[in-house]
Design a protein around this motif. Structure first.
Motif, PDB file in Angstrom:
ATOM      1  N   VAL A  44       0.921  -1.331   0.003  1.00 18.94           N
ATOM      2  CA  VAL A  44      -0.030   0.059   0.110  1.00 18.94           C
ATOM      3  C   VAL A  44       0.869   1.114  -0.159  1.00 18.94           C
ATOM      4  O   VAL A  44       0.900   2.310  -0.755  1.00 18.94           O
ATOM      5  CB  VAL A  44      -0.927  -0.051   1.077  1.00 18.94           C
ATOM      6  CG1 VAL A  44      -1.723   1.344   1.294  1.00 18.94           C
ATOM      7  CG2 VAL A  44      -1.837  -1.080   0.813  1.00 18.94           C
ATOM      8  N   PHE A  45       1.852   1.036   0.926  1.00 19.94           N
ATOM      9  CA  PHE A  45       2.881   2.382   0.820  1.00 19.94           C
ATOM     10  C   PHE A  45       3.507   2.649  -0.434  1.00 19.94           C
ATOM     11  O   PHE A  45       4.132   3.618  -0.423  1.00 19.94           O
ATOM     12  CB  PHE A  45       3.680   2.351   2.175  1.00 19.94           C
ATOM     13  CG  PHE A  45       2.918   2.682   3.396  1.00 19.94           C
ATOM     14  CD1 PHE A  45       2.651   4.055   3.629  1.00 19.94           C
ATOM     15  CD2 PHE A  45       2.338   1.830   4.176  1.00 19.94           C
ATOM     16  CE1 PHE A  45       2.115   4.484   4.797  1.00 19.94           C
ATOM     17  CE2 PHE A  45       1.645   2.149   5.400  1.00 19.94           C
ATOM     18  CZ  PHE A  45       1.375   3.523   5.623  1.00 19.94           C
ATOM     19  N   GLY A  70       2.585   1.874  -3.166  1.00 20.11           N
ATOM     20  CA  GLY A  70       1.193   2.536  -4.422  1.00 20.11           C
ATOM     21  C   GLY A  70       1.281   1.468  -5.305  1.00 20.11           C
ATOM     22  O   GLY A  70       1.095   1.809  -6.377  1.00 20.11           O
ATOM     23  N   ILE A  71       1.245   0.107  -4.959  1.00 17.28           N
ATOM     24  CA  ILE A  71       0.950  -0.956  -5.812  1.00 17.28           C
ATOM     25  C   ILE A  71      -0.428  -1.059  -5.986  1.00 17.28           C
ATOM     26  O   ILE A  71      -1.239  -0.840  -5.017  1.00 17.28           O
ATOM     27  CB  ILE A  71       1.778  -2.329  -5.124  1.00 17.28           C
ATOM     28  CG1 ILE A  71       3.190  -2.084  -5.422  1.00 17.28           C
ATOM     29  CG2 ILE A  71       1.154  -3.450  -6.234  1.00 17.28           C
ATOM     30  CD1 ILE A  71       4.068  -3.328  -4.960  1.00 17.28           C
ATOM     31  N   GLY A  72      -0.840  -1.534  -7.310  1.00 20.94           N
ATOM     32  CA  GLY A  72      -2.386  -1.349  -7.476  1.00 20.94           C
ATOM     33  C   GLY A  72      -2.981  -2.334  -6.522  1.00 20.94           C
ATOM     34  O   GLY A  72      -2.427  -3.637  -6.391  1.00 20.94           O
ATOM     35  N   ARG A  73      -4.321  -2.389  -6.583  1.00 14.58           N
ATOM     36  CA  ARG A  73      -5.183  -3.129  -5.777  1.00 14.58           C
ATOM     37  C   ARG A  73      -5.151  -4.816  -6.368  1.00 14.58           C
ATOM     38  O   ARG A  73      -5.087  -5.713  -5.455  1.00 14.58           O
ATOM     39  CB  ARG A  73      -6.777  -2.717  -5.760  1.00 14.58           C
ATOM     40  CG  ARG A  73      -7.609  -3.007  -4.677  1.00 14.58           C
ATOM     41  CD  ARG A  73      -8.606  -2.237  -4.527  1.00 14.58           C
ATOM     42  NE  ARG A  73      -8.405  -0.823  -3.692  1.00 14.58           N
ATOM     43  CZ  ARG A  73      -8.799  -0.763  -2.365  1.00 14.58           C
ATOM     44  NH1 ARG A  73      -9.530  -1.632  -2.067  1.00 14.58           N
ATOM     45  NH2 ARG A  73      -8.847   0.200  -1.933  1.00 14.58           N
ATOM     46  N   ARG A 120      -1.749  -6.544  -5.535  1.00 14.13           N
ATOM     47  CA  ARG A 120      -1.758  -6.724  -4.128  1.00 14.13           C
ATOM     48  C   ARG A 120      -2.415  -7.754  -3.886  1.00 14.13           C
ATOM     49  O   ARG A 120      -1.761  -8.653  -3.042  1.00 14.13           O
ATOM     50  CB  ARG A 120      -2.048  -5.477  -3.476  1.00 14.13           C
ATOM     51  CG  ARG A 120      -1.459  -4.171  -3.479  1.00 14.13           C
ATOM     52  CD  ARG A 120      -1.635  -3.005  -2.435  1.00 14.13           C
ATOM     53  NE  ARG A 120      -3.099  -2.728  -2.055  1.00 14.13           N
ATOM     54  CZ  ARG A 120      -3.576  -1.780  -2.210  1.00 14.13           C
ATOM     55  NH1 ARG A 120      -2.940  -0.799  -2.947  1.00 14.13           N
ATOM     56  NH2 ARG A 120      -5.028  -1.701  -1.757  1.00 14.13           N
TER      57      ARG A 120
END
Ligand SMILES: Nc1ncnc2c1ncn2[C@@H]1O[C@H](COP(=O)(O)OP(=O)(O)O)[C@@H](O)[C@H]1O
Ligand SMILES: [Mg+2]
Lengths: 239, 400
Positions: free
Chosen positions: A109-110, A112-115, A118
């Motif tokens: 999340v920190f 900035g990887i996409g949902r 992830r």
């Protein structure tokens, strides 16, 4: 890959200087599995935190993949921690309000990887440590061994090159300790550089080589297979 | 970090500490509601009073017997002013071309009765122009007829409440009531009006001014109302009044009040009141802000290890700050909305109970309280988090 040259870490407390590290020099190659041993207060954790860029040396040089860590600005250090290094602590600090999957997801999340990506990587990381069935469990609903495996999944989900573990089995019973160690061994065999702080000769024996600290200095280096002699030296000296 | 993820993390953190989040929320809500409700009341009071004056018309000149001396004595009370007589009023009506209406007034209290029913009410002696000068309306019947001012006549106009009290379901028109010793025939009922400048216009009797002066056995009028046609000619008319009466009495012995002067002075006082109330409200908002800061301080110091953990896994300082900022802004904006809703309900309730009281918060109070709560919330939420984000991760983690 990791080059330490004359590293000092000095704490000043009430006017008195305490050298947690007093001139440590050591080189660790890519893919090595190293155990750090030594009595309590000898500087093992301080050394590991230094290696993980959580702490800065008072003096000396730490070069990581050819770059001088002391010269890096905070944002760059954060990036190094994010992508190069994974950390596993003795007391597996997970975020209590988040379930296992969300804890594993946090570094991404920190970053900035996409949902979607992830979710896929969380699934793989949890499968790799064998806790895929616990994805929706909060830390309080898991055993110590399960929590430590969640912590390992979290430390490796960003696919770092180095994994640092500070007494990863210190709070575990021997069965779950063995599970965790087998897991670390497997990751090391897959090419991860693994540095484990331990006072347990059984843990240290799995390493390629062992570095023994005493009063902030390296007092002995040996191969993993030599560790049995040491078992007597340190037995009962750790808290 | 993606904005939606940031929001999700902040939301999760708030949900994970419900008690503290709730306390902060209540703090902001109470602060905002205090500002809005207090200023709404202050503003309502100001509008109520100025509305009362405006309902009289802004072109009204009020002549009061007695000179408003620089010693500060109230006109008409203390000292013995010269009488202001009906003849004076007639002279004003004849000799002031700017005057549209001149209404002589005699006011007193009398017992009004019908059979066994009796009430002590205000009796106003007036002339036909009173209806227009005080912007009154008739419910039924007619007002005092146009007649010579010095002719008494046994007729009466009743306030709506008094009419019901005396006549209940009967038709009051044509009925006979006693005003003091005299009998009078009811010729009209006023439309309901409420209290106007301290007089309950629903509970009174209006009779011809000459009749009233007979009941009260008085030679002096209470007031003379003069309605001027054009607003800009008020000063001119005022000067004429003073000149004419000085000529007739041989000295300057009356006081003129204009609508502008009275409502202007009162409006000024009430504006200061609104400001003072806003000040009090601002202080309460600040106190709420300090409450939020305390809550945040505890929260941050408790979450310092978490900050260390996040830093250890690569979170940058700015990301940590952004997280706490979003938490604080979520809290204070939610608190602001709740506070606004609560104050809207409160002002609606006030208006339900006192429909004539225009309790409306001024727009600036709504804007300022929302802005202030956001700023206070964000500031006091983020300041403590700065410290934690600046620690070396290893210190924040607590040496683990
Ligand atoms: N934050 C700190 N402030 C002061 N002294 C510290 C701090 N952290 C560690 N030390 C001291 O540094 C020495 C080495 O500590 P540590 O690296 O934790 O030892 P180990 O992990 O080998 O038990 C100890 O004497 C410890 O008291
Ligand atoms: Mg230690």
């Amino acid at each position: 890959m990791i080059e330490l040259a004359d590293i000092w870490r000095t704490y000043t407390m009430g006017g008195e200087e305490l050298h947690a590290l007093a001139g440590v020099s050591e080189t660790i190659e890519k893919g090595e599995h190293v155990a750090v041993m030594g009595p309590s207060g000898s500087g093992k954790s301080t050394l590991l935190n230094m290696l993980g860029c959580l702490d800065r040396p008072t003096s000396g040089s730490y070069r990581l993949a050819g770059r001088e860590v002391g010269d890096l600005p905070d944002t760059e250090l954060s990036r190094v921690r994010q992508t190069e290094i994974g950390f596993v602590f003795q007391s597996y600090p997970l975020v209590a309000r988040l379930d296992a999957a969300a804890n594993v997801e946090l570094p991404m999340v920190f970053a900035g990887i996409g949902r979607a990506e992830r979710r896929e990587r969380v699934r793989r990381a949890m499968q790799a440590v064998g806790i895929e069935g616990r994805a929706k469990h909060r830390p309080a609903e898991m055993s110590g061994g399960q929590r430590q495996r969640v912590a390992i999944a979290r430390a490796t989900v960003m696919e770092p090159k180095i994994l640092l573990a500070d007494e990863p089995t210190g709070n575990l019973d021997s069965a779950s300790g063995t599970q965790v160690l087998d897991l670390l061994d497997r990751m090391s065999a897959d090419g991860l550089t693994l540095i484990v702080v331990t006072h347990d000769p059984g843990v240290a024996r799995r390493a390629d080589r062992i570095v023994v600290l005493g009063d902030g200095r390296i007092v002995r280096r040996m191969a993993g297979s030599q560790v049995t002699d040491l078992a007597r030296l340190f037995s009962g000296s750790e808290a | 970090m993606r904005p939606l993820d940031l929001l999700g993390l902040a939301w999760g953190a708030l949900a994970g500490q419900r008690l503290r989040a709730g306390l902060s929320l209540v703090g902001v809500a109470v602060g905002v509601a205090a500002v809005v409700v207090l200023t709404a009341l202050g503003e309502g009071a100001r509008r109520y009073v100025s509305g009362q004056f405006e309902s009289l018309g802004t072109n009204l000149l009020i002549v009061i017997p007695g000179k408003n001396e620089t010693t500060g004595s109230i006109p008409g009370i203390g000292g013995a002013p010269n009488d202001l007589t009906l003849e004076d009023a007639e002279a004003l009506a004849r000799r002031i071309p700017q005057a549209e209406l001149v209404v002589p007034l005699a006011v007193g209290n009398e017992t009004v009765s019908r059979g066994e029913r009796r009430r002590q009410v205000t009796v106003i002696g007036a002339t036909d122009g009173f209806l227009e000068a005080r912007r009154l309306a008739m419910r039924s019947g007619s007002f005092l007829p146009e007649a010579d001012w010095d002719r008494a006549s046994p007729v009466a106009v009743l306030g709506s409440q008094l009419a019901t009290e005396l006549f209940e379901h009967e038709n009051p028109l044509g009925g006979v009531v006693r005003v003091g010793e005299a009998r009078a025939r009811v010729i009209g009922i006023l439309e309901q009006r409420g209290t106007q400048l301290g007089v309950n216009m629903d509970d009174l009797v209006i009779v011809p001014v000459a009749s009233a002066m007979q009941f009260f056995d008085r030679r002096s009028l209470f007031r003379v109302l003069i309605q001027v046609g054009v607003h800009t000619e008020i000063a001119l008319a005022e000067q004429r009044v003073i000149d004419i009466l000085a000529e007739r009495h041989g000295e300057e012995d009356v006081t003129c009040l204009t609508q502008d002067a009275v409502s202007g002075a009162l409006g000024g006082i009430l504006a200061v009141l609104t400001l003072a109330v806003a000040g009090i409200a601002g202080v309460s908002l600040t106190v709420a802000g300090i409450g939020i800061m305390n809550v945040m301080l505890v929260s941050v110091s408790e979450r310092t290890p978490e900050v260390g953990l996040l830093r250890a896994m690569g979170a940058r300082r700015r990301q940590i700050l952004a997280l706490f900022l979003v938490e604080a802004v979520l809290l204070s904006s939610a608190g602001g909305v709740i506070g606004l809703t609560a104050s809207w309900l409160a002002t609606q309730l006030v208006m339900l109970w006192y429909p004539s009281f225009p309790a409306q918060p001024p727009a600036w109070a709504i804007g300022a309280s929302l802005a202030l709560s956001l700023v206070v919330g964000a500031l006091f939420g983020v300041l403590p988090a700065r410290g934690a984000s600046r620690l070396d991760p290893v210190i924040a983690l607590g040496g683990k």
